[in-house]
Enzyme design. Structure first.
Site, PDB file in Angstrom:
ATOM      1  N   GLN A   1       0.344  11.154  17.692  1.00 30.02           N
ATOM      2  CA  GLN A   1      -1.302  10.734  17.075  1.00 30.02           C
ATOM      3  C   GLN A   1      -1.748   9.708  17.754  1.00 30.02           C
ATOM      4  O   GLN A   1      -2.696   9.222  17.446  1.00 30.02           O
ATOM      5  CB  GLN A   1      -0.782  11.336  15.782  1.00 30.02           C
ATOM      6  CG  GLN A   1      -0.481   9.709  15.097  1.00 30.02           C
ATOM      7  CD  GLN A   1       0.106   9.988  13.486  1.00 30.02           C
ATOM      8  OE1 GLN A   1       1.308  10.684  13.564  1.00 30.02           O
ATOM      9  NE2 GLN A   1      -0.857   8.679  12.459  1.00 30.02           N
TER      10      GLN A   1
ATOM     11  N   GLY B   1      -3.199   8.182   0.859  1.00 29.51           N
ATOM     12  CA  GLY B   1      -4.047   6.996   0.762  1.00 29.51           C
ATOM     13  C   GLY B   1      -5.604   7.136   1.019  1.00 29.51           C
ATOM     14  O   GLY B   1      -5.517   7.899   2.056  1.00 29.51           O
TER      15      GLY B   1
ATOM     16  N   ASP C   1      -7.057   5.635   4.226  1.00 29.79           N
ATOM     17  CA  ASP C   1      -7.364   6.472   5.708  1.00 29.79           C
ATOM     18  C   ASP C   1      -7.841   7.916   4.768  1.00 29.79           C
ATOM     19  O   ASP C   1      -7.262   9.210   5.349  1.00 29.79           O
ATOM     20  CB  ASP C   1      -5.896   7.452   6.179  1.00 29.79           C
ATOM     21  CG  ASP C   1      -5.402   5.780   7.369  1.00 29.79           C
ATOM     22  OD1 ASP C   1      -5.629   6.151   8.458  1.00 29.79           O
ATOM     23  OD2 ASP C   1      -4.236   5.513   6.520  1.00 29.79           O
TER      24      ASP C   1
ATOM     25  N   GLY D   1       1.174  -1.326   0.032  1.00 33.66           N
ATOM     26  CA  GLY D   1       0.577   0.063  -0.146  1.00 33.66           C
ATOM     27  C   GLY D   1       0.774   1.166   0.127  1.00 33.66           C
ATOM     28  O   GLY D   1       0.762   2.093  -0.406  1.00 33.66           O
ATOM     29  N   HIS D   2       1.847   1.258   0.794  1.00 28.24           N
ATOM     30  CA  HIS D   2       2.810   1.904   1.422  1.00 28.24           C
ATOM     31  C   HIS D   2       3.262   2.439  -0.169  1.00 28.24           C
ATOM     32  O   HIS D   2       4.016   3.587  -0.294  1.00 28.24           O
ATOM     33  CB  HIS D   2       4.151   2.397   2.088  1.00 28.24           C
ATOM     34  CG  HIS D   2       3.835   2.532   3.157  1.00 28.24           C
ATOM     35  ND1 HIS D   2       3.179   1.184   4.397  1.00 28.24           N
ATOM     36  CD2 HIS D   2       3.318   3.247   4.818  1.00 28.24           C
ATOM     37  CE1 HIS D   2       3.197   1.089   5.367  1.00 28.24           C
ATOM     38  NE2 HIS D   2       2.699   2.790   5.228  1.00 28.24           N
TER      39      HIS D   2
ATOM     40  N   GLN E   1      -8.193  11.243   7.150  1.00 26.93           N
ATOM     41  CA  GLN E   1      -6.930  11.295   6.936  1.00 26.93           C
ATOM     42  C   GLN E   1      -6.565  12.757   5.746  1.00 26.93           C
ATOM     43  O   GLN E   1      -5.726  13.797   6.284  1.00 26.93           O
ATOM     44  CB  GLN E   1      -5.991  10.586   7.412  1.00 26.93           C
ATOM     45  CG  GLN E   1      -4.033  11.375   7.093  1.00 26.93           C
ATOM     46  CD  GLN E   1      -3.852   9.846   7.744  1.00 26.93           C
ATOM     47  OE1 GLN E   1      -3.298  10.164   8.726  1.00 26.93           O
ATOM     48  NE2 GLN E   1      -2.664   9.854   6.687  1.00 26.93           N
TER      49      GLN E   1
HETATM   50  P1  AMP Z   1       0.765   4.778   7.785  1.00 26.28           P
HETATM   51  O1  AMP Z   1       2.056   4.114   7.645  1.00 26.28           O
HETATM   52  O2  AMP Z   1      -0.045   3.984   7.779  1.00 26.28           O
HETATM   53  O3  AMP Z   1       1.078   5.754   8.373  1.00 26.28           O
HETATM   54  O4  AMP Z   1      -0.003   4.964   6.122  1.00 26.28           O
HETATM   55  C1  AMP Z   1       1.060   6.070   4.751  1.00 26.28           C
HETATM   56  C2  AMP Z   1       0.316   6.316   4.032  1.00 26.28           C
HETATM   57  O5  AMP Z   1       0.205   5.353   2.982  1.00 26.28           O
HETATM   58  C3  AMP Z   1      -1.165   7.172   4.181  1.00 26.28           C
HETATM   59  O6  AMP Z   1      -1.066   8.394   3.830  1.00 26.28           O
HETATM   60  C4  AMP Z   1      -2.281   5.608   4.671  1.00 26.28           C
HETATM   61  O7  AMP Z   1      -3.451   6.560   3.676  1.00 26.28           O
HETATM   62  C5  AMP Z   1      -1.169   5.346   3.121  1.00 26.28           C
HETATM   63  N1  AMP Z   1      -2.310   3.641   3.475  1.00 26.28           N
HETATM   64  C6  AMP Z   1      -1.852   2.701   4.127  1.00 26.28           C
HETATM   65  N2  AMP Z   1      -2.240   1.593   3.741  1.00 26.28           N
HETATM   66  C7  AMP Z   1      -2.858   1.475   2.468  1.00 26.28           C
HETATM   67  C8  AMP Z   1      -3.115   1.066   1.601  1.00 26.28           C
HETATM   68  N3  AMP Z   1      -4.025  -0.264   1.965  1.00 26.28           N
HETATM   69  N4  AMP Z   1      -3.377   1.370   0.378  1.00 26.28           N
HETATM   70  C9  AMP Z   1      -3.455   2.521   0.860  1.00 26.28           C
HETATM   71  N5  AMP Z   1      -2.487   3.284   0.727  1.00 26.28           N
HETATM   72  C10 AMP Z   1      -2.288   2.712   1.868  1.00 26.28           C
END
Ligand code: AMP
Length: 293
Positions: free
Chosen positions: A73, A159, A162, A33-34, A165
């Site tokens: 957070q 993403g 969220d 996803g990242h 967010q």
């Molecule tokens: P995090 O490390 O969980 O803070 O996520 C960092 C970024 O990756 C944020 O913008 C999330 O929305 C995005 N993100 C996390 N998981 C996914 C996913 N499955 N699909 C798309 N974006 C994602």
């Protein structure tokens, strides 16, 4: 790929990078996803943005990633200490993905002694995630504002996973006149539909097998919406019934809200709506969502 830790090193390395710079903020423990955000920044994969004038993704000339598990957070009761971390693996993935610059600050670098300045977005943070995680978005907006100041990116990629967010950050960017474009990327899912999340690693094999119920419940409501259902209570109910059939799932909230304001809907849907949920599997809290439009 340049990896830096102090703010001075970051500023120096950033100044040497060509514009436009695309920034992907993360908390690390990276998954596909990242990496889909990184690919979007490189112009290689989809963006779900439908803002006027946007065609496919336009490549940023350079791509930066921040890795920072932001203490601000997390509530004291949440999983800050246990949040999964593997910096060596993350850096390897980013190097192979062709990222130009990575910032890995410590909490003391982001919040030095005496720190006392916070960015607060109001209405849109009071509902959904903000209602059950009261200080969460204050931490998110503060760190994202600091990341924007530190990197001076022309674009930042977030993403749809969220969804609130993104709405909160868009509001902050507009209200505080940040001079950059926010780009939203679609939810990246495993082949069984579960949205990828760093927190999925906490799931037991049984919980992991049960967790795709979130995707299936949202898809069930989306199918009803496609067939003409517009009653928000009925759409919430379709999600709720599907999840209730899974004994390992414990619902925190199921929402059908206006996609722009995130206010809960009670009248028939007449504009795009966000169907979203937070569900516990044991102590692991997962979120997912679907835009009805
Ligand atoms: P995090 O490390 O969980 O803070 O996520 C960092 C970024 O990756 C944020 O913008 C999330 O929305 C995005 N993100 C996390 N998981 C996914 C996913 N499955 N699909 C798309 N974006 C994602």
């Amino acid at each position: 790929m340049i990896v830096v830790q102090t703010l001075a090193e970051l500023r120096q390395a950033r100044a040497a990078l060509p514009n436009p710079l695309g920034l992907v903020p993360t908390m690390g423990y990276l998954h596909d996803g990242h990496l889909s955000l990184v690919r979007a920044a490189q112009g290689l994969s989809a963006v779900s943005d439908s803002s006027p004038g946007r065609g496919g993704p336009s490549p940023s000339a350079s791509v930066a990633v921040s890795i920072f598990v932001n203490p601000a957070q997390f509530a004291p009761t949440e999983d800050l200490a246990a949040y999964p971390r593997d910096l060596a693996r993350d850096l390897d993935l980013l190097e192979r993905a062709g990222v130009d610059l990575v910032w890995t600050p410590t909490p003391e670098i982001v919040y030095p002694p005496g720190y006392q300045t916070w960015v607060t977005v109001e209405e849109v943070t009071r509902v959904l995630e903000g209602a059950v995680r009261p200080a969460h978005f204050r931490g998110v907006t503060t760190v994202v504002a600091k990341l924007f100041n530190a990197f001076q990116p022309q674009r930042a990629y977030f993403g749809q996973k969220d969804a609130q967010q993104v709405a909160v950050i868009r509001r902050m960017v507009q209200d505080l006149d940040f001079n950059l474009e926010i780009i939203t990327c679609p939810i990246y899912r495993a082949s069984d539909g579960l949205a990828l999340s760093s927190r999925n690693v906490y799931l037991t094999p049984e919980q992991r097998a049960a967790a795709p119920v979130l995707y299936h419940s949202l898809r069930r409501a989306a199918a009803a919406y496609a067939a003409g259902e517009r009653d928000p209570q009925r759409l919430r109910q379709l999600v709720s019934e599907a999840i209730a059939a899974q004994p390992l799932a414990r619902v925190q909230y199921i929402s059908c809200a206006d996609a722009a304001s995130l206010q809960e809907l009670h009248a028939p849907l007449a504009a795009p709506a966000l169907l979203s949920l937070a569900v516990y599997f044991g102590n692991t809290r997962l979120i997912d969502n679907w835009v009805l439009s």
